[in-house]
Design a protein around this motif. Structure first.
Motif, mmCIF file in Angstrom:
data_model
loop_
_atom_site.group_PDB
_atom_site.id
_atom_site.type_symbol
_atom_site.label_atom_id
_atom_site.label_comp_id
_atom_site.label_asym_id
_atom_site.label_seq_id
_atom_site.Cartn_x
_atom_site.Cartn_y
_atom_site.Cartn_z
ATOM 1 N N THR A 69 116.644 -40.891 -34.829
ATOM 2 C CA THR A 69 116.851 -41.919 -36.078
ATOM 3 C C THR A 69 118.349 -41.316 -36.652
ATOM 4 O OG1 THR A 69 116.685 -44.094 -37.065
ATOM 5 C CG2 THR A 69 115.278 -42.565 -37.504
ATOM 6 N N SER A 70 118.911 -41.812 -37.723
ATOM 7 C CA SER A 70 119.899 -41.888 -37.721
ATOM 8 C C SER A 70 120.121 -43.150 -39.117
ATOM 9 C CB SER A 70 121.572 -41.413 -38.170
ATOM 10 O OG SER A 70 122.349 -42.089 -37.374
ATOM 11 N N VAL A 71 119.472 -44.421 -39.216
ATOM 12 C CA VAL A 71 119.311 -45.614 -39.546
ATOM 13 C C VAL A 71 118.820 -45.590 -40.493
ATOM 14 C CG1 VAL A 71 118.918 -47.910 -38.825
ATOM 15 C CG2 VAL A 71 119.344 -46.682 -37.353
ATOM 16 N N THR A 72 119.012 -46.252 -42.089
ATOM 17 C CA THR A 72 119.216 -46.051 -42.932
ATOM 18 C C THR A 72 117.133 -46.365 -43.080
ATOM 19 O OG1 THR A 72 121.119 -46.107 -44.139
ATOM 20 C CG2 THR A 72 119.003 -46.759 -45.248
ATOM 21 N N TYR A 73 116.965 -47.773 -42.915
ATOM 22 C CA TYR A 73 115.434 -48.034 -42.917
ATOM 23 C C TYR A 73 114.277 -47.648 -42.309
ATOM 24 C CZ TYR A 73 117.852 -52.818 -43.926
ATOM 25 O OH TYR A 73 118.691 -53.598 -44.564
ATOM 26 N N ASN A 74 115.041 -47.095 -41.616
ATOM 27 C CA ASN A 74 114.340 -45.953 -40.720
ATOM 28 C C ASN A 74 113.829 -44.553 -41.115
ATOM 29 O OD1 ASN A 74 114.022 -47.604 -38.399
ATOM 30 N ND2 ASN A 74 115.233 -46.425 -37.383
ATOM 31 N N GLN A 75 114.588 -43.990 -42.267
ATOM 32 C CA GLN A 75 114.951 -43.029 -42.847
ATOM 33 C C GLN A 75 114.000 -43.007 -44.325
ATOM 34 O OE1 GLN A 75 118.996 -41.978 -43.118
ATOM 35 N NE2 GLN A 75 118.811 -40.448 -41.307
ATOM 36 N N ILE A 76 113.944 -43.948 -44.902
ATOM 37 C CA ILE A 76 113.728 -44.187 -46.210
ATOM 38 C C ILE A 76 112.085 -43.741 -46.102
ATOM 39 C CG2 ILE A 76 112.708 -46.397 -47.686
ATOM 40 C CD1 ILE A 76 115.578 -47.767 -47.205
ATOM 41 N N SER A 77 110.600 -44.549 -45.070
ATOM 42 C CA SER A 77 109.801 -44.197 -45.187
ATOM 43 C C SER A 77 110.036 -42.867 -44.201
ATOM 44 C CB SER A 77 109.477 -45.248 -43.807
ATOM 45 O OG SER A 77 109.815 -45.360 -42.372
ATOM 46 N N LEU A 78 109.961 -41.999 -43.402
ATOM 47 C CA LEU A 78 109.690 -41.212 -42.521
ATOM 48 C C LEU A 78 110.384 -39.866 -43.317
ATOM 49 C CD1 LEU A 78 111.975 -42.300 -39.393
ATOM 50 C CD2 LEU A 78 109.269 -41.744 -40.098
ATOM 51 N N ALA A 79 111.814 -40.291 -44.699
ATOM 52 C CA ALA A 79 111.965 -39.231 -45.941
ATOM 53 C C ALA A 79 110.218 -38.874 -45.944
ATOM 54 C CB ALA A 79 112.348 -39.089 -47.017
ATOM 55 N N ASN A 80 109.138 -39.459 -46.465
ATOM 56 C CA ASN A 80 108.552 -40.243 -47.212
ATOM 57 C C ASN A 80 106.827 -39.506 -46.662
ATOM 58 O OD1 ASN A 80 108.906 -41.331 -49.700
ATOM 59 N ND2 ASN A 80 110.132 -42.146 -48.567
ATOM 60 N N PHE A 81 106.881 -39.263 -44.744
ATOM 61 C CA PHE A 81 105.735 -38.784 -44.285
ATOM 62 C C PHE A 81 106.216 -37.629 -44.015
ATOM 63 C CE2 PHE A 81 105.995 -43.401 -42.402
ATOM 64 C CZ PHE A 81 105.045 -43.685 -43.376
ATOM 65 N N ILE A 82 107.541 -36.971 -43.473
ATOM 66 C CA ILE A 82 108.014 -35.612 -43.479
ATOM 67 C C ILE A 82 108.594 -35.052 -44.127
ATOM 68 C CG2 ILE A 82 108.632 -33.611 -41.478
ATOM 69 C CD1 ILE A 82 106.355 -36.248 -39.882
ATOM 70 N N ASP A 83 108.259 -33.562 -44.313
ATOM 71 C CA ASP A 83 108.447 -32.733 -45.977
ATOM 72 C C ASP A 83 110.139 -32.139 -44.632
ATOM 73 O OD1 ASP A 83 107.785 -33.333 -47.249
ATOM 74 O OD2 ASP A 83 106.572 -31.331 -48.522
ATOM 75 N N THR A 84 110.925 -31.609 -45.819
ATOM 76 C CA THR A 84 111.888 -30.924 -45.135
ATOM 77 C C THR A 84 112.289 -29.484 -45.580
ATOM 78 O OG1 THR A 84 113.502 -31.818 -46.979
ATOM 79 C CG2 THR A 84 114.244 -32.537 -45.253
#
Length: 665
Positions: free
Chosen positions: A65-80
């Protein structure tokens, strides 16, 4: 008596709304300091952040996904591998350190050994290793996996495009390798000075292979051809995978774990107590409640203390600023997202006749320029900030201070300083209209030209902005020339149901950078994207005359094999030339500036405004969030705290100025 019972019931319901985290009593936090360093406002002992939301996520598959609403939460679940500090500096995350070879082609990352995978119940699943990154990148480069963003990998890693196209079937030849459990090595096709910023995007996140494979399920129907005898007409069985379809269908290695996801009810994250950097996670719970009318009801809920933040829309802004609620209202930091007003070169309106009529019109440059010159951006963006609309307006594709070379900002290259002044000129707009009328009438176009405009109900103030656009353009150009109709789209899956099907004539769409290089802003205007679908523009003057060849594909001029045999457009040729310049950054910036100049002067797109969250009342700290100009790290709550009270305008402006000075130093 009935009124008293109703009041008591309302109070009980208000208390019950936010009880998802723990037992409803908000725990104390882990902040090491006791006040905000910029304003002196005390940190709260309350560490549960309560909020309302109106746009639902559609997937938890962070690799697709590249959709902002999805990325907001996933950025907090998975580290880079890396992330940013509060001043925009790249700092270690899952990688403790890294080094680059002298030729810039080999990047080696040494991973921390205390990072783990956890289930949605908070149970440890496995250590996080370099193999998890390799597995994830193999998925992204598999065309059948369906990632939204494979080009962010395939265009950079050795053999990426060849594997994605199927030319190479051995995925071990992809330019990524786990030397051992904690050493990850990338092999690039060409030097990439912004590679670290690229790693902060979702497609470079890790995935545990064993967990992913445990989610394989049998297909709904067999793929054996009818009436085939055993062994004849059989196809290889393809299994489906449920990864990312629910909170228990992913593993977590980030600061938060999703403890509840009930679509259109609640979305709750709990602090991952075993997270490797847990000491810097101060909010113990992010507690979201769904309400389709969130923006209208949230301000009163904020005043009652039921939630910790809300957007202050322009319909109530003046009342708040001029009344006793002024102590809670403040502005927002501008981020790197740019909002564009787009023309649709591949329209698919519900009314086919109107769609065909518009298709002819939009291919007329004078028609497009009448709108470009007639659009008063300051007026149309005023709903987003009625007190300082001019500060939001942008006339360039890329914001100031995003990229520079040897101290020279990208926006100072080529003709960009002149283009930055804008195009609004009502007299010139009418001249273009009159010329367009004559040219279009000769082609059989019927007037007025119907232009549907859709807004996303979950975006505060977009409805008012669209209504002002309708009024302003029709006032300048005349409703005998154009007839703009404003429609409300769905608040969930707005892109999938409106933009991608092409239901619109003009559309406000945003783009945030995936990495720290000008090229990222040109991505959505390439072949196959629905940010206007410029490849459908008619007229030989927009084409170079070149037809893409297999050699173009093999040499990396194009990354999509399906483009072989298709015509090259002038705009794309300019972008391709800029992308190909990797050794001289000054020359690279000059070429991108030329491509941007062409897109703007030919009215292929209209930069509209630089995004920010508008006016808010919020107890969240602002200036200790990751200052990420690219990628998804800016969505992380790690490092943020709740304040005893919201900033007011004076406090926010003072803190913003102090933060900018600190960043500059």
């Amino acid at each position: 008596m009935k009124k008293l019972l109703a009041l008591l019931l309302a109070l009980v319901m208000a208390v019950a709304v936010f009880t998802a985290c723990g037992d409803g009593n908000k725990p104390s936090g882990g902040a090491s300091a006791d006040k905000d360093s910029y304003t002196g406002i005390a940190y709260s002992s309350d560490t549960v952040y309560d909020y309302l939301y109106s746009a639902e996520i559609t997937t938890m598959n962070y690799l697709t996904t590249s959709v902002t609403y999805n990325q907001i939460s996933l950025a907090n679940f998975i580290d880079t591998l890396v992330e940013y500090d509060a001043f925009g500096n790249v700092v270690p995350c899952l990688a403790e350190n890294w080094n680059v070879s002298e030729d810039g082609l080999t990047w080696t990352f040494n991973l921390r050994e205390n990072a783990k995978w956890f289930t949605c119940e908070g149970e440890e699943y496995a250590p996080l290793t370099a193999h998890d990154f390799v597995y994830a990148l193999h998925l992204v480069c598999d065309v059948d996996f369906g990632s939204d963003m494979p080009n962010l990998v395939t265009d950079y890693l050795v053999n990426g495009n060849e594997i994605y196209s199927g030319e190479i079937t051995d995925f071990s030849q992809l330019g990524v390798e786990a030397k051992d459990d904690y050493t990850l090595v990338f092999q690039l096709k060409a030097p990439c000075p912004y590679f670290l910023s690229l790693l902060t995007y979702g497609c470079y996140m890790p995935i545990n292979g064993a967990f992913y494979e445990s989610l394989m399920v049998e297909p709904a129907e067999a793929t054996v051809a009818p009436e085939a005898t055993p062994g004849e007409g059989e196809e290889e069985e393809v299994l489906d995978n449920t990864f990312g379809t629910d909170r228990d269908k992913i593993l977590y290695c980030g600061a938060y774990i999703c403890s509840s996801w009930e679509p259109q009810q609640e979305y709750v994250w709990d602090k991952n107590e075993n997270y490797w950097d847990a000491e810097h996670v101060y909010l113990t719970c992010i507690n979201g409640k769904y309400n389709a009318q969130a923006d209208s009801i949230a301000p009163e809920m904020f005043l009652r203390g039921e939630i910790d933040s809300c957007k202050i829309t322009t319909t109530i802004l003046d009342d708040w600023l001029e009344g006793e609620n002024a102590e809670y209202v403040h502005g927002s930091k501008k981020d790197a997202r740019i909002m564009y007003m787009l023309f649709n070169f591949n329209p698919n309106f519900d009314d086919k006749a109107a769609s065909d009529n518009y298709r002819v019109a939009v291919n007329n440059k004078n028609f497009r320029m009448s709108i470009v010159h007639g659009l008063n951006k300051t007026y149309c963006v005023s709903p987003y900030d009625p007190h300082n609309a001019e500060a939001l307006v942008t006339n360039l594709m890329i914001p100031v201070n995003f990229a520079n070379c040897e101290g020279k900002d990208y926006t100072q290259y080529g003709k960009l300083p002149e283009l930055a002044k804008g195009f609004y000129d009502e007299e010139l707009a009418k001249q273009c209209r009159d010329t367009a009328k004559q040219e279009l009438a000769a082609e059989g176009v019927k007037f007025p030209i119907e232009i549907p405009v859709f807004y996303n109900p979950s975006e505060p103030n977009m409805d008012q902005s669209c209504q002002l656009l309708e009024k302003q353009l029709e006032d300048v150009l005349g409703n005998d020339f154009i007839n703009i109709t404003v429609y409300a789209g769905p608040s969930t899956n707005f892109i999938g149901e409106v933009r991608r099907p092409g239901l619109w004539g003009l559309f406000e769409a945003g783009w945030g950078p995936d990495f720290a290089d000008p090229s990222t802003y040109f991505d959505p205007f390439g072949y196959g994207w629905t940010y206007g679908s410029q490849e459908f523009i008619l007229g030989d003057e927009y084409k170079t005359g070149h037809i893409y060849t297999e050699e173009d594909y093999k040499s990396g001029v194009i990354s999509d094999e399906e483009l072989i045999g298709q015509p090259q457009f002038v705009f794309n040729s300019l972008v391709e030339a800029a992308r190909a310049e990797s050794s001289d950054m000054n020359a690279r910036f000059e070429k991108f500036a030329l491509a941007e100049q062409y897109a703007i002067e030919e009215a292929l797109l209209m930069p509209f405004r630089q995004y920010n969250e508008g006016y808010v009342a919020s107890r969240l700290t602002v200036f200790d969030r990751q200052d990420a100009m690219a990628g998804i790290c800016a969505y992380r709550y790690k490092g943020m705290r709740l304040l005893e009270k919201s900033y007011n305008m004076e406090e926010f402006n003072k803190a913003y100025e102090a933060w900018e000075k600190a960043k500059a130093n």
